[in-house]
Design a protein around this motif. Sequence first.
Motif: not given
Length: 470
Positions: A429-437
Amino acid sequence: MAEATEAPHRWRVLALCLAAGFMTLLDVSIVNVALPSIQHGLEAPSAALAWVVSGYALAFGLVLVPAGRLGDDRGRARMFLFALVAFTAASALAGFAQGPVWLVVARLVQGMAAGLLNPQVLGLIQQLFRGRERGRAFGLFGTVVGVSTAIGPLLGGAIIELAGDVHGWRWVFFVNVPIGLLALGFGIKVLPADVPSGRARSLDLPGVALLAAGLLCLLLPLVQQESGDAQWYLLPFSPLLLAAFAGWERWYARRGHAPLVDLRLLRIRSYSFGASLALFYFAGFTSIFFVLAVYFQRGLDYSALQAGLALTPFAVGSAVSAALSGRWVNRFGRKLVVGGLVTALLGLVATDLLLVVHTGPLTGLVIAPAMLVAGLGSGLVISPNQTVTLSEVDVAGGSTAAGVQQTGQRIGTALGTAAASGLFFGTLPEGGYDAAITLGLVVSVGFVAIALVIGIVELLLPGPVPGRQE
């Protein structure tokens, strides 16, 4: 059960075992990419979709240990054929499903059949092969484990692409039917006759119940974590029930009965370290594919087929090194496993770093070399570790020992997927897919690092290198 023998048809039996193992392990991952098709074709709610995935994994893990004991006592060939019939029939039922409940029940039966089948596969390999041949056989099985796990999204995506979105998911299950029928006919011809053990042993039903309850309280919250409906309150009961199981097994054995699991098995150094190493490695190894598949499809808008292709370098590397590792494991023993863990860890760290600096439609190609290295390392871990872990186990209890070890792998798979997905979706929710992966892969790296520490600790202990044969 039978002692170690070199059956004349052992390589044919191995081919049969590899085909059966491939089917059951493939169904762990192939269904993930079919979920949108299932939702569209059956109008299935999210809870049902979650159970299509988690029900299989849960049933698979719950029956492994009693299935191994049944194979040791009642006959591995007999249990193999029974499980193969059940798995094939359940696959057909899943393909013909007319509603979500029908499909979930079919997947539960399919998972139980897979859990019944897999300990017989490993027990038969240990029974029919010796020395260097056993290492080669486990090497080929390790190839199947690595390839089936990694290639599932690719095959699933290809099937959906060819068969269409509405009914494509049915063929994900139907593909097992002709393979299962061919394997059944072949198995009747080549499987060795079961030799009576001469021991009329009861199954230790209280032990089965305590172990099943303990595993259920552990696995159910983990496999349901992604659906958002995990019963976390069950987790504290798991260690209590498993401790009660261990106490019961000791008491039962002292009374002169045959326990479900002979806990003296855990005193074997190569077995206890190898089983622990496998648990943590599978926690890291399988969670890789979950977070990357989600990232490619949702974050980069890859199709199911494109996402599967992006994961293929890992499968290729794993297949090559696993096949070669069977030639080296008797020479290097656990040192080969530790070398594989170092290689896999380097590949995963490189993948994570590349994802930090590069995103976009070419990401799959950018990380391909690093994924290939990680796969090469993985192939040097799974099958050699299997060989070393079972090297000192009595063949008569081989299926039970394999069932206990595979239960640890299923726990690791559930634990790793829950941890990686929790961090991935929590960051989204806060970091987006790039941070999530990036953070999701940190979980994989962490679990593989723990497995590496376990392997190094074992090598530092006094005594010969586990699994090495001069």
